[in-house]
Structure formats: C-alpha cells, structure tokens
Enzyme design. Structure first.
Site, mmCIF file in Angstrom:
data_model
loop_
_atom_site.group_PDB
_atom_site.id
_atom_site.type_symbol
_atom_site.label_atom_id
_atom_site.label_comp_id
_atom_site.label_asym_id
_atom_site.label_seq_id
_atom_site.Cartn_x
_atom_site.Cartn_y
_atom_site.Cartn_z
ATOM 1 N N ILE A 17 28.667 43.361 88.843
ATOM 2 C CA ILE A 17 29.099 42.694 90.078
ATOM 3 C C ILE A 17 30.556 42.235 90.010
ATOM 4 O O ILE A 17 31.142 41.897 91.025
ATOM 5 C CB ILE A 17 28.185 41.510 90.470
ATOM 6 N N ASN A 41 28.716 42.737 74.026
ATOM 7 C CA ASN A 41 29.199 41.399 73.702
ATOM 8 C C ASN A 41 28.031 40.623 73.103
ATOM 9 O O ASN A 41 26.921 40.671 73.618
ATOM 10 C CB ASN A 41 29.702 40.679 74.954
ATOM 11 N N GLY A 72 32.134 36.496 74.923
ATOM 12 C CA GLY A 72 32.072 36.675 76.361
ATOM 13 C C GLY A 72 30.693 36.996 76.910
ATOM 14 O O GLY A 72 30.566 37.306 78.091
ATOM 15 N N HIS A 107 22.638 44.123 76.498
ATOM 16 C CA HIS A 107 23.174 45.051 77.490
ATOM 17 C C HIS A 107 24.479 45.670 77.009
ATOM 18 O O HIS A 107 25.229 45.053 76.265
ATOM 19 C CB HIS A 107 23.395 44.380 78.850
#
Length: 119
Positions: A36, A92, A98, A105
C-alpha cells in the site's frame, strides 16, 4: 501457537479475506499482493498463509513454505516483468530493520534502479 492465524495480525486478516488487498498471485501456501506504500514501480509482498513472526522462524518451522515464498517472489518478478531488468527480495526482521507487520513476508521490488546499499 506458531503457524496458527493471529486475530490481531493484519496479514492473517488479508489471508482470511477479512481485509482487502490487491492480490496479484495466490498459491496453496502463499498470497502475493501490492504494497500500500510502494517504494518502487513494482512493490509486491509475498506472505505465507501460515503465521510466523519473521522469515527465520518460518524457515526453521516450515522450510518448504519458506521455499514457496521465495519461489513465488521469483514468479511475481516474472509476472511484473522485472525479472530481466533486476529486482530485489527483502525480508525485514525486527523493528530496527523496519518490520512493521510481524508476519513473515518478502518484499519484491523492481522497475527502477535499486542502488546498494539501501538507505
């Protein structure tokens, strides 16, 4: 319990269909959808359907599923037409790196120059 859907996990909700996402690929073990807040012209997340907080815990508990995530990252790059020009796959791990959603993922980024090291 590891591997089980978590009620408070955004990505578990996407897997369940309770939160909308722009899904670009699905397999029996993974879901790939557009980020997004894209950091490149092509920025897709590839997640396992099972819940583990990060890539290392996924790989330790379910190495076949971790391999599925990486395989799908390559398939996403091909589908997005960035495989030939180059793409980056990023996992990450932890807030210092972050990570903001604690469901394993991979970020698949491409479609622009990706200098190293990143910021």
């Amino acid at each position: 319990m590891a591997g089980e859907p978590q009620a408070d996990c955004l990505f578990c909700k996407i897997v369940a269909g309770d939160v909308p996402a722009t899904v670009v690929r699905e397999t029996a073990t993974t879901v790939a959808f557009r980020d997004i807040n894209p950091q490149a012209p092509s920025h897709v997340l590839v997640i396992p359907r099972v819940h583990y907080p990060d890539a290392a815990s996924l790989a330790e508990a379910e190495p076949e599923t971790a391999a599925d995530v990486l395989r799908e990252a390559g398939a996403v790059a091909a589908q997005e037409k960035v495989a030939d020009s180059g793409y980056r796959v990023i996992f990450n791990t932890g807030t210092g790196a972050g990570q903001t959603v604690f469901h394993a993922h991979a970020h698949v980024l491409g479609g622009r120059g990706l200098a190293w090291p990143p910021g």
